[in-house]
Design a protein around this motif. Structure first.
Motif, PDB file in Angstrom:
ATOM      1  N   SER A   1     -85.424  50.867   7.460  1.00 12.03           N
ATOM      2  CA  SER A   1     -84.852  52.175   7.138  1.00 12.03           C
ATOM      3  C   SER A   1     -85.307  52.681   5.768  1.00 12.03           C
ATOM      4  O   SER A   1     -85.101  52.018   4.751  1.00 12.03           O
ATOM      5  N   ASN A   2     -85.920  53.850   5.764  1.00 14.72           N
ATOM      6  CA  ASN A   2     -86.329  54.461   4.490  1.00 14.72           C
ATOM      7  C   ASN A   2     -85.126  54.817   3.633  1.00 14.72           C
ATOM      8  O   ASN A   2     -85.175  54.722   2.412  1.00 14.72           O
ATOM      9  N   CYS A   3     -84.030  55.236   4.265  1.00 16.34           N
ATOM     10  CA  CYS A   3     -82.805  55.570   3.522  1.00 16.34           C
ATOM     11  C   CYS A   3     -82.286  54.344   2.775  1.00 16.34           C
ATOM     12  O   CYS A   3     -81.905  54.438   1.608  1.00 16.34           O
ATOM     13  N   LEU A   4     -82.258  53.205   3.457  1.00 17.61           N
ATOM     14  CA  LEU A   4     -81.746  51.996   2.814  1.00 17.61           C
ATOM     15  C   LEU A   4     -82.726  51.444   1.789  1.00 17.61           C
ATOM     16  O   LEU A   4     -82.309  50.849   0.804  1.00 17.61           O
ATOM     17  N   LYS A   5     -84.016  51.640   2.004  1.00 11.48           N
ATOM     18  CA  LYS A   5     -84.989  51.214   0.996  1.00 11.48           C
ATOM     19  C   LYS A   5     -84.709  51.941  -0.309  1.00 11.48           C
ATOM     20  O   LYS A   5     -84.754  51.352  -1.383  1.00 11.48           O
TER      21      LYS A   5
ATOM     22  N   GLY B   1     -83.999  47.267  12.095  1.00 12.76           N
ATOM     23  CA  GLY B   1     -83.744  48.669  11.782  1.00 12.76           C
ATOM     24  C   GLY B   1     -83.230  48.856  10.369  1.00 12.76           C
ATOM     25  O   GLY B   1     -83.638  49.786   9.665  1.00 12.76           O
ATOM     26  N   LEU B   2     -82.338  47.969   9.946  1.00  8.33           N
ATOM     27  CA  LEU B   2     -81.823  48.036   8.576  1.00  8.33           C
ATOM     28  C   LEU B   2     -82.948  47.813   7.565  1.00  8.33           C
ATOM     29  O   LEU B   2     -83.037  48.505   6.544  1.00  8.33           O
TER      30      LEU B   2
END
Length: 110
Positions: free
Chosen positions: A88-92, A84-85
């Motif tokens: 994640s588009n946010c974390l990318k 999930g990490l």
């Protein structure tokens, strides 16, 4: 490892960044991580040792190089959190510079 221990270990940004990049790329050397995260070798090695000692990462020697990979025998819940990490588009977006630095480091070392 209990969930609170796992999340506490990942509360350190350097360890989280290392884990995300290793999970994304499948196998990463210490030197590549140093270049990608723009951190010193002793600092990266210290954080990798914590991840390895916890059983989250495995190390693999290839001549003079040591590569790190996510332990495929982790419990399912840990693998799902790591996946999930990584997905994640946010974390990318947050760690896009790490990815770009890694790509530069690996393209110049070939």
């Amino acid at each position: 490892m209990l969930p609170h221990q796992f999340f506490k270990m990942l509360s350190d940004e350097t360890r989280l960044r290392c884990l995300i990049l290793i999970a994304r790329e499948e196998r990463v050397s210490v030197g590549e991580l140093c270049a990608a995260l723009d951190q010193s070798q002793p600092k990266i090695s210290r954080h990798l040792a914590i991840l390895r000692q916890s059983g989250v990462l495995l190390d693999q020697r290839d001549g003079q190089w040591v590569y790190y990979l996510v332990n495929s025998e982790l419990p399912g819940w840990m693998r799902k959190v790591i996946a999930g990490l990584t997905a994640s588009n946010c974390l990318k977006a947050e760690y896009q510079q790490d990815i770009a630095n890694y790509q530069v480091a690996t393209s110049t070392s070939k």
